[in-house]
Design a protein around this motif. Structure first.
Motif, PDB file in Angstrom:
ATOM      1  N   GLU A  99      15.441   2.196  13.392  1.00 39.61           N
ATOM      2  CA  GLU A  99      16.626   2.380  14.220  1.00 39.61           C
ATOM      3  C   GLU A  99      16.908   1.231  15.177  1.00 39.61           C
ATOM      4  OE1 GLU A  99      16.215   6.180  16.102  1.00 39.61           O
ATOM      5  OE2 GLU A  99      16.180   7.253  14.182  1.00 39.61           O
ATOM      6  N   VAL A 100      15.873   0.603  15.683  1.00 41.22           N
ATOM      7  CA  VAL A 100      16.068  -0.471  16.667  1.00 41.22           C
ATOM      8  C   VAL A 100      16.017  -1.849  16.010  1.00 41.22           C
ATOM      9  CG1 VAL A 100      15.162  -1.515  18.784  1.00 41.22           C
ATOM     10  CG2 VAL A 100      15.110   0.971  18.501  1.00 41.22           C
ATOM     11  N   MET A 101      15.049  -2.045  15.123  1.00 37.37           N
ATOM     12  CA  MET A 101      14.850  -3.364  14.522  1.00 37.37           C
ATOM     13  C   MET A 101      15.592  -3.534  13.190  1.00 37.37           C
ATOM     14  SD  MET A 101      12.965  -4.348  16.956  1.00 37.37           S
ATOM     15  CE  MET A 101      12.041  -5.817  16.654  1.00 37.37           C
ATOM     16  N   ASP A 102      16.209  -2.483  12.695  1.00 34.81           N
ATOM     17  CA  ASP A 102      16.991  -2.516  11.455  1.00 34.81           C
ATOM     18  C   ASP A 102      16.175  -3.001  10.262  1.00 34.81           C
ATOM     19  OD1 ASP A 102      19.404  -1.899  10.189  1.00 34.81           O
ATOM     20  OD2 ASP A 102      20.025  -3.993  10.203  1.00 34.81           O
ATOM     21  N   ALA A 103      14.960  -2.510  10.157  1.00 40.25           N
ATOM     22  CA  ALA A 103      14.073  -2.894   9.047  1.00 40.25           C
ATOM     23  C   ALA A 103      14.517  -2.209   7.756  1.00 40.25           C
ATOM     24  CB  ALA A 103      12.628  -2.509   9.366  1.00 40.25           C
ATOM     25  N   GLU A 104      14.354  -2.918   6.643  1.00 44.47           N
ATOM     26  CA  GLU A 104      14.667  -2.350   5.325  1.00 44.47           C
ATOM     27  C   GLU A 104      13.548  -1.401   4.868  1.00 44.47           C
ATOM     28  OE1 GLU A 104      17.327  -3.187   3.126  1.00 44.47           O
ATOM     29  OE2 GLU A 104      18.287  -4.267   4.774  1.00 44.47           O
ATOM     30  N   TYR A 105      12.318  -1.771   5.197  1.00 42.51           N
ATOM     31  CA  TYR A 105      11.172  -0.951   4.820  1.00 42.51           C
ATOM     32  C   TYR A 105      10.002  -1.293   5.722  1.00 42.51           C
ATOM     33  CZ  TYR A 105       9.385  -5.097   2.316  1.00 42.51           C
ATOM     34  OH  TYR A 105       8.927  -6.360   2.002  1.00 42.51           O
ATOM     35  N   VAL A 106       8.918  -0.553   5.573  1.00 43.67           N
ATOM     36  CA  VAL A 106       7.682  -0.824   6.304  1.00 43.67           C
ATOM     37  C   VAL A 106       6.563  -0.951   5.279  1.00 43.67           C
ATOM     38  CG1 VAL A 106       7.279   1.644   6.719  1.00 43.67           C
ATOM     39  CG2 VAL A 106       6.105  -0.040   8.134  1.00 43.67           C
ATOM     40  N   SER A 107       5.646  -1.873   5.545  1.00 46.36           N
ATOM     41  CA  SER A 107       4.516  -2.095   4.636  1.00 46.36           C
ATOM     42  C   SER A 107       3.200  -1.944   5.392  1.00 46.36           C
ATOM     43  CB  SER A 107       4.598  -3.498   4.020  1.00 46.36           C
ATOM     44  OG  SER A 107       4.436  -4.484   5.023  1.00 46.36           O
ATOM     45  N   LEU A 108       2.136  -1.766   4.617  1.00 47.54           N
ATOM     46  CA  LEU A 108       0.789  -1.725   5.191  1.00 47.54           C
ATOM     47  C   LEU A 108      -0.210  -1.982   4.074  1.00 47.54           C
ATOM     48  CD1 LEU A 108      -0.604   1.184   4.231  1.00 47.54           C
ATOM     49  CD2 LEU A 108       0.843   2.078   6.020  1.00 47.54           C
ATOM     50  N   HIS A 109      -1.445  -2.252   4.459  1.00 45.37           N
ATOM     51  CA  HIS A 109      -2.548  -2.392   3.503  1.00 45.37           C
ATOM     52  C   HIS A 109      -3.592  -1.332   3.823  1.00 45.37           C
ATOM     53  CE1 HIS A 109      -0.790  -6.480   3.359  1.00 45.37           C
ATOM     54  NE2 HIS A 109      -1.056  -6.338   2.070  1.00 45.37           N
ATOM     55  N   VAL A 110      -4.200  -0.794   2.775  1.00 47.41           N
ATOM     56  CA  VAL A 110      -5.244   0.203   2.957  1.00 47.41           C
ATOM     57  C   VAL A 110      -6.336  -0.049   1.926  1.00 47.41           C
ATOM     58  CG1 VAL A 110      -4.087   1.915   1.477  1.00 47.41           C
ATOM     59  CG2 VAL A 110      -5.747   2.686   3.191  1.00 47.41           C
ATOM     60  N   ARG A 111      -7.576   0.127   2.351  1.00 49.12           N
ATOM     61  CA  ARG A 111      -8.702  -0.070   1.434  1.00 49.12           C
ATOM     62  C   ARG A 111      -8.591   0.901   0.254  1.00 49.12           C
ATOM     63  NH1 ARG A 111     -13.441  -2.614   3.043  1.00 49.12           N
ATOM     64  NH2 ARG A 111     -13.270  -3.615   5.095  1.00 49.12           N
ATOM     65  N   GLU A 112      -8.953   0.407  -0.931  1.00 46.30           N
ATOM     66  CA  GLU A 112      -8.947   1.282  -2.103  1.00 46.30           C
ATOM     67  C   GLU A 112      -9.900   2.462  -1.936  1.00 46.30           C
ATOM     68  OE1 GLU A 112      -7.688  -1.172  -6.077  1.00 46.30           O
ATOM     69  OE2 GLU A 112      -9.778  -1.328  -5.449  1.00 46.30           O
ATOM     70  N   SER A 113     -10.987   2.267  -1.200  1.00 46.04           N
ATOM     71  CA  SER A 113     -11.990   3.324  -1.031  1.00 46.04           C
ATOM     72  C   SER A 113     -11.623   4.335   0.055  1.00 46.04           C
ATOM     73  CB  SER A 113     -13.347   2.712  -0.694  1.00 46.04           C
ATOM     74  OG  SER A 113     -13.278   2.022   0.539  1.00 46.04           O
ATOM     75  N   ASN A 114     -10.604   4.060   0.846  1.00 45.88           N
ATOM     76  CA  ASN A 114     -10.257   4.934   1.968  1.00 45.88           C
ATOM     77  C   ASN A 114      -9.291   6.032   1.492  1.00 45.88           C
ATOM     78  OD1 ASN A 114      -9.624   6.146   4.392  1.00 45.88           O
ATOM     79  ND2 ASN A 114      -9.412   4.204   5.504  1.00 45.88           N
ATOM     80  N   ARG A 115      -9.857   7.070   0.872  1.00 50.31           N
ATOM     81  CA  ARG A 115      -9.041   8.140   0.287  1.00 50.31           C
ATOM     82  C   ARG A 115      -8.274   8.932   1.354  1.00 50.31           C
ATOM     83  NH1 ARG A 115      -7.636   6.320  -3.657  1.00 50.31           N
ATOM     84  NH2 ARG A 115      -6.724   8.305  -4.196  1.00 50.31           N
ATOM     85  N   ALA A 116      -8.869   9.153   2.510  1.00 51.72           N
ATOM     86  CA  ALA A 116      -8.191   9.919   3.565  1.00 51.72           C
ATOM     87  C   ALA A 116      -6.948   9.185   4.047  1.00 51.72           C
ATOM     88  CB  ALA A 116      -9.145  10.181   4.726  1.00 51.72           C
TER      89      ALA A 116
END
Length: 196
Positions: free
Chosen positions: A140-157
């Motif tokens: 809403e404020v920054m007008d981003a198209e999407y958000v990304s992140l990285h997560v460990r393959e082993s971190n199922r939770a």
């Protein structure tokens, strides 16, 4: 002449009648685990510069990926409105989200750098609330198209939180992303649906 003493024995006082209910309430409170009592008074709010040291401390307790203080300051100086903390009733930071905007990319988007909640405060929705606050600001404020992140393959939770609860999709795999050589899922959540 009529005596009221026998009636008192038949009709116990208000306190006596409600003793079992009060006793049950006390038992219910005592049956809660300590984390539940602590989570009753946790608030989510925007982070301030004064919170950065406690945010780093929470990171050290919760995650294998740790950052120098200058990295927290960089995020705070460039996008302070994206940083949020969970603060307990004693003023301790028990969770945080560290995020930034990727403005130099071909498509302006947000990126979640780090999300952490102390173990004693998990399973009550704090991570979801922290993420939602940061994402809302990105959209809403920054007008981003999407958000990304990285997560460990082993971190199922964490993968379950991002994929099932927050609606992120696996975009790809980055081989050897983490310092220990583990691969990471590159995950994204679109804010704007492409025109059909």
């Amino acid at each position: 002449f009529f005596s009221v003493a026998p009636l008192r024995r038949l009709c116990p006082s208000h306190a006596q009648r409600h003793f079992p209910l009060r006793f049950l309430r006390l038992l219910l409170l005592l049956s809660l685990v300590p984390g539940d009592l602590e989570n009753m008074a946790v608030s989510i709010r925007p982070a301030t510069a004064a919170d950065l040291v406690q945010m780093q401390n929470t990171n050290l307790w919760c995650l294998p990926e740790n950052y120098q203080m200058k990295y927290y300051y960089y995020h705070y100086v460039t996008c302070p409105q994206l940083l949020h903390v969970a603060e307990d009733h004693k003023g301790r930071i028990v969770g945080y989200v560290l995020a930034k905007m990727e403005e130099d990319a071909p498509v302006t988007h947000g990126h979640i750098t780090s999300l952490a909640v102390r173990r004693t405060n998990r399973k009550v929705g704090l991570a979801t609330k922290l993420m939602t606050n940061s994402q809302k600001c990105m959209e809403e404020v920054m007008d981003a198209e999407y958000v990304s992140l990285h997560v460990r393959e082993s971190n199922r939770a964490a993968f379950h939180l991002y994929n099932e609860t927050l609606g992120y999709n696996k975009h790809g795999v980055e081989r050897g992303y983490y310092a220990d050589g583990e691969d990471a899922y590159d995950m994204r959540k679109p804010f704007k649906q492409p025109d059909s």
